[in-house]
Design a protein around this motif. Structure first.
Motif, PDB file in Angstrom:
ATOM      1  N   ASN A   1      35.624  45.559  38.113  1.00 20.65           N
ATOM      2  CA  ASN A   1      34.427  45.676  37.278  1.00 20.65           C
ATOM      3  C   ASN A   1      33.400  44.670  37.759  1.00 20.65           C
ATOM      4  OD1 ASN A   1      36.822  46.609  35.648  1.00 20.65           O
ATOM      5  ND2 ASN A   1      35.179  47.275  34.310  1.00 20.65           N
TER       6      ASN A   1
ATOM      7  N   LEU B   1      31.043  49.217  39.066  1.00 21.58           N
ATOM      8  CA  LEU B   1      32.203  48.855  39.869  1.00 21.58           C
ATOM      9  C   LEU B   1      31.798  48.237  41.204  1.00 21.58           C
ATOM     10  CD1 LEU B   1      34.370  52.083  39.342  1.00 21.58           C
ATOM     11  CD2 LEU B   1      34.601  49.905  38.134  1.00 21.58           C
TER      12      LEU B   1
ATOM     13  N   VAL C   1      39.752  55.452  37.918  1.00 22.40           N
ATOM     14  CA  VAL C   1      39.259  54.946  39.201  1.00 22.40           C
ATOM     15  C   VAL C   1      40.121  55.472  40.346  1.00 22.40           C
ATOM     16  CG1 VAL C   1      38.877  52.869  40.570  1.00 22.40           C
ATOM     17  CG2 VAL C   1      38.210  52.916  38.173  1.00 22.40           C
TER      18      VAL C   1
ATOM     19  N   VAL D   1      39.152  47.557  43.806  1.00 26.45           N
ATOM     20  CA  VAL D   1      38.043  47.957  42.935  1.00 26.45           C
ATOM     21  C   VAL D   1      38.072  47.083  41.689  1.00 26.45           C
ATOM     22  CG1 VAL D   1      36.936  49.844  41.689  1.00 26.45           C
ATOM     23  CG2 VAL D   1      38.201  50.311  43.795  1.00 26.45           C
TER      24      VAL D   1
END
Length: 205
Positions: free
Chosen positions: A166, A122, A37, A164
């Protein structure tokens, strides 16, 4: 001679097995220790003035064991909040991130520009705000008021925070239960009065 040849062949075979196992192990450990990420954030097409002094933090489990992974990045920008926000929003849109209009974005009232985004599995929170100016000490003592010149130049620009998560671990992706008025102590069918002050209407004498 035959025994020496067999010994040499055995040593070569052992070295080959070690090398063949060490290389995949090295790349495997490297992949586990590095979060892709952050590579995605590195590839955002933002100007150099909008991405200085990058600090990354990560917590949680990549496999969502007990707690899913949270990636946090703090970046300093040399320009004002509005111009910095436009640069990041343009870069996110170019990288296939979609604006996410959702309640609790932000979770609480904040200063600056706060927007939410989604892409695949995401979610991303972007917060751009003014930097906190702390004037340098004078003669070893804290300055009583912000100084105008060198301190003001050092505090120019803005601060960018990117989070960020999930999507499955972001509670904002889950439907919120409706509240039953009967469970909140409020009468679901209140008695309405024409008097805005709520005073009883006098009876005729």
């Amino acid at each position: 001679m035959r025994e020496r040849r067999r010994l040499r062949m055995g040593v070569l075979a052992l070295v080959s097995l070690v090398l063949l196992g060490a290389i995949p192990l090295y790349f495997g450990l490297r992949a586990l220790s590095h979060d892709p990420v952050f590579d995605t954030l590195d590839e955002l097409n933002v100007p150099g003035w909008a991405a200085t002094e990058i600090v990354d933090n990560v917590s949680g489990s990549r496999w969502c064991l007990q707690e899913c992974r949270l990636r946090e990045r703090t970046v300093s920008s040399e320009r004002a909040v509005k111009e910095t926000t436009q640069a990041y929003e343009r870069a996110l849109a170019e990288d296939s991130w979609q604006p996410w209009k959702v309640s609790r974005c932000p979770q609480q009232q904040t200063k600056g520009d706060y927007t939410c985004w989604r892409r695949d599995e995401l979610t991303l929170d972007l917060w751009v705000r003014e930097r906190t100016c702390v004037p340098p000490p004078v003669d070893g003592e804290p300055a009583p008021t912000p100084l105008a010149s060198p301190a003001a130049q050092e505090c120019a620009g803005s601060l960018v925070s990117v989070k960020v998560r999930n999507a499955i671990d972001d509670e904002r992706t889950r439907p919120q239960p409706s509240t039953d008025p009967s469970l909140t102590g409020e009468d679901p069918f209140p008695t309405l009065s024409e008097d805005p002050l709520g005073e009883p209407t006098p009876s005729p004498s």
